[in-house]
Design a protein around this motif. Sequence first.
Motif, PDB file in Angstrom:
ATOM      1  N   CYS A  46       0.845  -1.187   0.000  1.00 44.60           N
ATOM      2  CA  CYS A  46       0.000   0.000   0.000  1.00 44.60           C
ATOM      3  C   CYS A  46       0.884   1.241   0.000  1.00 44.60           C
ATOM      4  O   CYS A  46       1.785   1.364   0.835  1.00 44.60           O
ATOM      5  CB  CYS A  46      -0.911   0.007   1.230  1.00 44.60           C
ATOM      6  SG  CYS A  46      -1.873   1.532   1.426  1.00 44.60           S
ATOM      7  N   CYS A  49       0.054   3.086   3.736  1.00 46.01           N
ATOM      8  CA  CYS A  49       0.432   2.517   5.035  1.00 46.01           C
ATOM      9  C   CYS A  49       1.486   1.429   4.942  1.00 46.01           C
ATOM     10  O   CYS A  49       2.013   0.984   5.959  1.00 46.01           O
ATOM     11  CB  CYS A  49      -0.805   1.986   5.762  1.00 46.01           C
ATOM     12  SG  CYS A  49      -1.527   0.508   5.004  1.00 46.01           S
ATOM     13  N   ALA A  51       1.124  -1.728   4.031  1.00 42.00           N
ATOM     14  CA  ALA A  51       0.625  -3.094   4.199  1.00 42.00           C
ATOM     15  C   ALA A  51       0.653  -3.836   2.863  1.00 42.00           C
ATOM     16  O   ALA A  51       0.471  -3.247   1.803  1.00 42.00           O
ATOM     17  CB  ALA A  51      -0.788  -3.072   4.765  1.00 42.00           C
ATOM     18  N   ASN A  53      -0.858  -6.360   0.174  1.00 44.64           N
ATOM     19  CA  ASN A  53      -2.179  -6.808  -0.245  1.00 44.64           C
ATOM     20  C   ASN A  53      -2.068  -7.797  -1.392  1.00 44.64           C
ATOM     21  O   ASN A  53      -1.013  -7.918  -2.038  1.00 44.64           O
ATOM     22  CB  ASN A  53      -3.016  -5.604  -0.696  1.00 44.64           C
ATOM     23  CG  ASN A  53      -3.273  -4.625   0.416  1.00 44.64           C
ATOM     24  OD1 ASN A  53      -4.285  -4.692   1.104  1.00 44.64           O
ATOM     25  ND2 ASN A  53      -2.356  -3.678   0.611  1.00 44.64           N
ATOM     26  N   CYS A  60      -6.547  -1.205  -0.275  1.00 42.49           N
ATOM     27  CA  CYS A  60      -5.739  -1.751   0.809  1.00 42.49           C
ATOM     28  C   CYS A  60      -6.653  -2.374   1.855  1.00 42.49           C
ATOM     29  O   CYS A  60      -7.615  -1.736   2.320  1.00 42.49           O
ATOM     30  CB  CYS A  60      -4.876  -0.650   1.437  1.00 42.49           C
ATOM     31  SG  CYS A  60      -3.922  -1.205   2.874  1.00 42.49           S
ATOM     32  N   SER A  62      -5.907  -2.915   4.824  1.00 42.45           N
ATOM     33  CA  SER A  62      -5.614  -2.343   6.131  1.00 42.45           C
ATOM     34  C   SER A  62      -6.213  -0.954   6.314  1.00 42.45           C
ATOM     35  O   SER A  62      -6.918  -0.693   7.283  1.00 42.45           O
ATOM     36  CB  SER A  62      -4.098  -2.275   6.348  1.00 42.45           C
ATOM     37  OG  SER A  62      -3.793  -1.677   7.591  1.00 42.45           O
TER      38      SER A  62
END
Length: 310
Positions: A46, A49, A51, A53, A60, A62
């Motif tokens: 992402c 952030c 994260a 995926n 995302c 998150s």
Amino acid sequence: MTDEQTINSELLMPRGQELPQEESAPQMEMQQQPQMQAAYARGVPCPKCGAINDSDAAYCSSCGAFLHMGVCPNCGSEIDPDADFCESCHHYIKPNVCSFCGASFSEHDIYCPECGQPRGGIVCPNCHTLNDFSFCKQCGQPLTDQAKGIMNQMRQMPEYKALMALAQEYNELEMQLPYATEQDKKKDEALQQLRERVLTLLAQDEGKEHPVIKAPKRQRVTKEELAENKKRKLEQLAELLDRMAIPEVSSPARVRNYAMAQKPAGVRLAWICNYKKALHSSPCGCAKPQMGGKWVILGHNSKQEIKDDK
């Protein structure tokens, strides 16, 4: 640590064993790179952030941000793929969707086949501002037949009637002058008594023995009382605007049209969008009004908070 302590610690340490040393930042980064590359190979990071995926994910898991951002064709700024308006250069950017009604059309069409509005915008006949949408972003004037129809529908709604009545009452309070001094108050009371006496005599001349003289609609009050009355009206307006908040819908044009139609005149407002929770002068300055939003009352000197002001 003294020299003697240092020597003793070195003597007590087994031969060939050295004190552990912290790894340097470059060494740690080199060790982490294979792990990060392996993680990225398993999915999409992402941009917001970090994260990881699934490779076919659009959002995302998150934070909900887009994983593949678009680019504004006008200024090159990064934008959400489903945005129809660039908040950086303030241009409408969907060549195949009518900005006035939301209908689809060909990039070669000069006029929308659904509502007949021209590509490139309409000049407001009232303030001469060029607009991409059905209501003037500057003065709020409805510019299309569809916008005028929505205005007529809105005026029949009880909530809109109550909103306009409150806005009118607030405007009257804004025009009202409070008492400057106690002596000023006494003079005004004397004038009110004189007014009542004159109107009573006139009514008696017309044959009314016991006329009822109505108090003037706009009565002067103290500065503190006026401030309290204005505060109460603003609270009532804010509560009604909360109830009239527009939910998330599929059409950006629909949200812009209905939001602009419900905006009361004479009160300093801003549009707070559900997209970024940012303040705009109107939903015409939001990239994704389809996520909904509402009008909020601005406080004193808060214009700098509005996102799309140039």
